[in-house]
Write a protein that holds these residues in place. Structure first.
Motif, short mmCIF file in Angstrom:
data_model
loop_
_atom_site.label_atom_id
_atom_site.label_comp_id
_atom_site.label_asym_id
_atom_site.label_seq_id
_atom_site.Cartn_x
_atom_site.Cartn_y
_atom_site.Cartn_z
N SER A 32 0.47 -0.95 0.08
CA SER A 32 -0.50 -0.15 0.41
C SER A 32 0.57 0.96 -0.02
N PHE A 33 2.09 1.21 0.93
CA PHE A 33 2.74 2.52 1.07
C PHE A 33 3.42 2.63 -0.19
N ARG A 34 3.62 1.48 -1.31
CA ARG A 34 4.57 1.54 -2.58
C ARG A 34 4.39 1.87 -3.79
N LEU A 35 2.44 2.17 -3.36
CA LEU A 35 1.40 2.43 -4.17
C LEU A 35 1.26 3.61 -4.54
N LEU A 36 0.99 4.66 -3.39
CA LEU A 36 0.98 5.38 -3.07
C LEU A 36 1.86 6.61 -2.67
N TRP A 37 3.18 5.78 -2.73
CA TRP A 37 4.11 6.03 -3.49
C TRP A 37 4.61 6.95 -4.81
N ILE A 38 4.24 5.61 -5.12
CA ILE A 38 4.59 5.97 -6.73
C ILE A 38 4.09 7.20 -7.30
N ALA A 39 2.04 6.34 -6.95
CA ALA A 39 1.44 7.80 -7.27
C ALA A 39 1.45 9.10 -6.96
N SER A 40 2.67 9.67 -5.75
CA SER A 40 2.10 10.51 -5.77
C SER A 40 3.77 11.24 -5.98
N LEU A 41 4.58 10.05 -5.95
CA LEU A 41 5.84 11.05 -7.17
C LEU A 41 4.94 11.59 -8.56
N ALA A 42 4.43 11.14 -9.26
CA ALA A 42 3.49 11.59 -10.61
C ALA A 42 3.36 13.24 -10.19
N SER A 43 2.10 12.65 -8.91
CA SER A 43 1.87 14.03 -8.50
C SER A 43 2.25 15.19 -8.21
N ASN A 44 3.76 14.50 -7.75
CA ASN A 44 4.19 15.92 -6.76
C ASN A 44 4.96 16.23 -8.23
N THR A 45 5.23 15.58 -8.99
CA THR A 45 5.94 15.94 -9.97
C THR A 45 4.97 17.05 -11.14
N GLY A 46 3.44 16.83 -11.09
CA GLY A 46 2.68 17.49 -11.66
C GLY A 46 3.21 19.42 -11.08
N ILE A 47 3.08 18.97 -10.04
CA ILE A 47 2.40 20.02 -8.66
C ILE A 47 4.04 21.65 -8.89
N TRP A 48 5.05 20.53 -9.08
CA TRP A 48 6.07 22.07 -9.55
C TRP A 48 6.23 22.17 -11.10
N VAL A 49 5.94 21.57 -11.54
CA VAL A 49 5.59 22.19 -13.21
C VAL A 49 4.31 22.85 -12.84
N GLN A 50 3.37 22.82 -12.37
CA GLN A 50 2.82 23.96 -12.29
C GLN A 50 3.22 24.99 -11.25
N ASN A 196 -0.67 18.95 -14.70
CA ASN A 196 -0.52 19.33 -13.54
C ASN A 196 -1.41 18.16 -13.27
N ALA A 197 -3.43 19.32 -13.86
CA ALA A 197 -4.07 18.44 -14.04
C ALA A 197 -4.23 17.44 -13.94
N LEU A 198 -3.48 17.17 -14.87
CA LEU A 198 -3.36 14.79 -15.47
C LEU A 198 -2.89 14.51 -14.05
N CYS A 199 -2.21 14.87 -13.76
CA CYS A 199 -0.49 14.38 -12.32
C CYS A 199 -1.70 13.75 -11.60
N PHE A 200 -3.04 15.06 -11.19
CA PHE A 200 -3.83 15.16 -10.18
C PHE A 200 -4.53 13.37 -10.07
N LEU A 201 -5.01 13.19 -11.79
CA LEU A 201 -5.42 12.19 -11.49
C LEU A 201 -4.87 10.28 -11.43
N VAL A 202 -3.61 10.31 -11.23
CA VAL A 202 -3.22 9.44 -10.89
C VAL A 202 -2.96 8.62 -9.60
N LEU A 203 -2.89 9.58 -8.87
CA LEU A 203 -2.83 9.90 -7.22
C LEU A 203 -4.61 9.14 -6.86
N ILE A 204 -5.70 9.75 -7.59
CA ILE A 204 -7.12 9.75 -7.21
C ILE A 204 -7.00 8.47 -7.75
#
Length: 555
Positions: A32-50, A196-204
């Motif tokens: 569970s940690f691994r799944l959310l960590w990878i998704a969070s990595l994608a989301s955070n990348t989008g945030i920094w792009v934004q 950035n908006a697309l990256c949020f969908l990965v974490l959702i």
């Protein structure tokens, strides 16, 4: 008592031994940690792009230091305003659904920012408004996200999980700004906002897939306002939590100058473009990743206090280097130092905050921590922008570096480690009698405050020890939900004492019993062990009544 957890009370040698038994990447073995960590990595990348796009766009819309620094303020201010309510909601509601709604809000606001930018309908204040709106989602998300980590890994992996979260965030910080600069140069800032908006969908999607086992309680859910009050009482009665918050705001206030002034340093003092801005932010991320990877070894040699002070020295050096920089190479070295400083300080402080907060109040305690942290970050970035307007960007950075060094040295004596646990005596804690059956209806209505009391008989020779024990016991009562606490001495018989405290309702009294940690029970037992007599200390509970209402009810 200065701590709520065994880890917070163990000595430095034990903490270093624990560090040596856990590797940097050990939390990733938990699915569970691994799944959310990878998704969070994608989301955070989008945030920094934004973030890269927003900062760069503002240098075109309104290129003054104060307006550029307000971009950072707009993103951080919602956390200052909403962290405590967000923490209370995260402790009351289903945490997984709460996180999904927060991510969905940020996705919608990011998409709106993309559309308005593409249509050339965005101005400086509109950019700040939508940045603030995305910050609202981040504010609602953050306490719940941080409080989720202890659910995903066992306790011995918690510190490394927090560090690994920070490493993931800083990997995104390394990739995101450079990627953002490339996207902006290739397709404009609107493309960065769309990414950035697309990256949020990965974490959702990852949150939807997460099968969380929500803890169950026999008691009804807390009310929103009383939950916030309980969170504030917990922090107010936790000296170690207050120390952690103070150390964090001192560190971040001066370090915030980088967030407010870096775009102007790149554009006007160094004369470079968005790609260089992204690369410097990437250098900061690289420094943070390196610092995170080094933390396991550092924790074997340094206490939490030592690590935060070392980070303070690194941050001061980084700010001074940026203030002196006239070439990208010196600025890049400064950002590497700054990234390492940031992850070491924030991960250490955040880990301490999470470890001393028990599960029932964890999101609220973290919310208050983040309220202080991000409020000071917003204030520091704004004041740095004002100072940059007044004396110049490079002088503002130099002053922040020197000020951070002085302030960090001044608070170094405030320790982040609690005292070692003392063994609890073999004494049971005072237990009140069961409620009378005829009062069951009144208790079920959950109306009226409850006054609780315990009476002791203390040998005069134990007076000093008893007062010391009661000072710790007061903190236990206040952390567990007491509205107030008082200790009284019988003026005719000095050997007799009584402690009284009040809680909001009968349900809050029942919650108070559930909130007691083993360390709390040990403190109560140590106070009770000083009692002298044939019977244990007498505990009582009283339900508040309005005489006029009670008279009318029985007339």
């Amino acid at each position: 008592m200065a701590s709520r957890s065994t880890d917070a009370n163990q000595d430095t040698a034990q903490a270093r031994a624990a560090a040596s038994s856990s590797s940097t990447f050990s939390p990733l073995r938990h699915p569970s940690f691994r799944l959310l960590w990878i998704a969070s990595l994608a989301s955070n990348t989008g945030i920094w792009v934004q973030n890269t796009g927003a900062g760069w766009l503002m240098t075109s819309l309104a290129p003054s230091p104060i307006m550029v620094s307000l971009v950072q303020t707009a993103s951080m201010l919602p956390i200052f305003l909403l962290a405590l309510p967000a923490g209370a909601i995260a402790d009351i509601l289903d945490r997984r659904l709460h996180l999904i709604w927060a991510q969905g809000w940020m996705c919608a606001m990011g998409a709106l920012l993309c559309v308005l930018t593409a249509l050339n309908m965005i101005g400086p204040w509109g950019l700040l408004a939508l940045t603030f709106s995305i910050g609202i989602g981040s504010a609602m998300n953050s306490p719940a996200w941080q409080a989720t980590t202890p659910e995903l890994v066992p306790r011995h992996d918690l510190t490394q999980a927090i560090v690994l979260n920070s490493i993931g965030f800083n990997i995104a910080r390394s990739i995101g700004p450079a990627l953002g600069g490339f996207i902006i140069g290739l397709a404009g800032t609107q493309a960065a906002f769309a990414f950035n908006a697309l990256c949020f969908l990965v974490l959702i999607m990852a949150l939807v897939a997460w099968k969380r086992e929500a803890p169950r309680s026999r008691l009804p859910k807390e009310h929103f306002l009383s939950a916030m009050r309980a969170g504030m009482r917990f922090v107010g009665a936790s000296p170690l939590m207050r120390t952690i918050i103070l150390r964090s705001v001192v560190y971040v206030f001066f370090s915030a100058a980088v967030w407010g002034l870096l775009p102007l340093l790149v554009r006007h003092r160094l004369g470079l473009g968005p790609e260089a801005y992204g690369m410097l932010l990437g250098a900061m991320g690289v420094g943070a990743v390196c610092g995170g990877l080094a933390m396991t070894r550092l924790r074997r040699r340094l206490s939490s206090n030592g690590m935060v002070f070392m980070a303070t020295l690194l941050s001061a050096a980084a700010l001074i280097m940026l203030g002196l920089a006239r070439h990208w190479s010196l600025a890049g070295a400064g950002m590497l130092f700054y990234g390492a400083s940031w992850i070491i300080a924030t991960s250490t402080l955040q880990a301490r905050a999470q470890m001393i907060a028990p599960a029932w109040v964890r999101a609220r305690a973290i919310g208050i921590y983040q309220l202080s942290f991000n409020g000071m970050l917003a204030l520091g970035a704004t004041l740095a922008g004002w100072l940059g307007d007044a004396v110049g960007v490079h002088w503002a950075l130099l002053g922040s570096g020197i000020g951070g060094l002085v302030a960090g040295t001044a608070v170094r004596a405030l320790r982040l480690e609690g005292p070692a646990l003392q063994e609890a005596p073999a004494t049971s804690i005072p237990e009140p009698e069961a409620p009378a059956p005829e009062l069951a209806g009144l208790l079920a209505s959950d109306r009226g405050r409850v006054l609780e009391g315990v009476r002791y008989r203390i040998d005069p020779a134990d007076r000093t020890a008893f007062l010391a024990a009661m000072a710790h016991l007061r903190q236990v009562r206040m952390r567990s939900g007491a509205l107030w606490w008082r200790l009284y001495e019988d003026v005719a018989h000095p050997e007799y004492w009584a402690e009284f405290w009040a809680v909001e309702s009968w349900t809050e009294h029942l919650r108070e019993m559930d909130r007691l940690e083993p360390e709390d029970r040990a403190i109560i037992a140590r106070a009770a062990a000083l009692h002298r007599g044939d019977t244990p200390p007498k505990a009582s509970r009283y339900l508040a009544q309005d005489p006029l209402i009670a008279q009318g009810r029985h007339s």
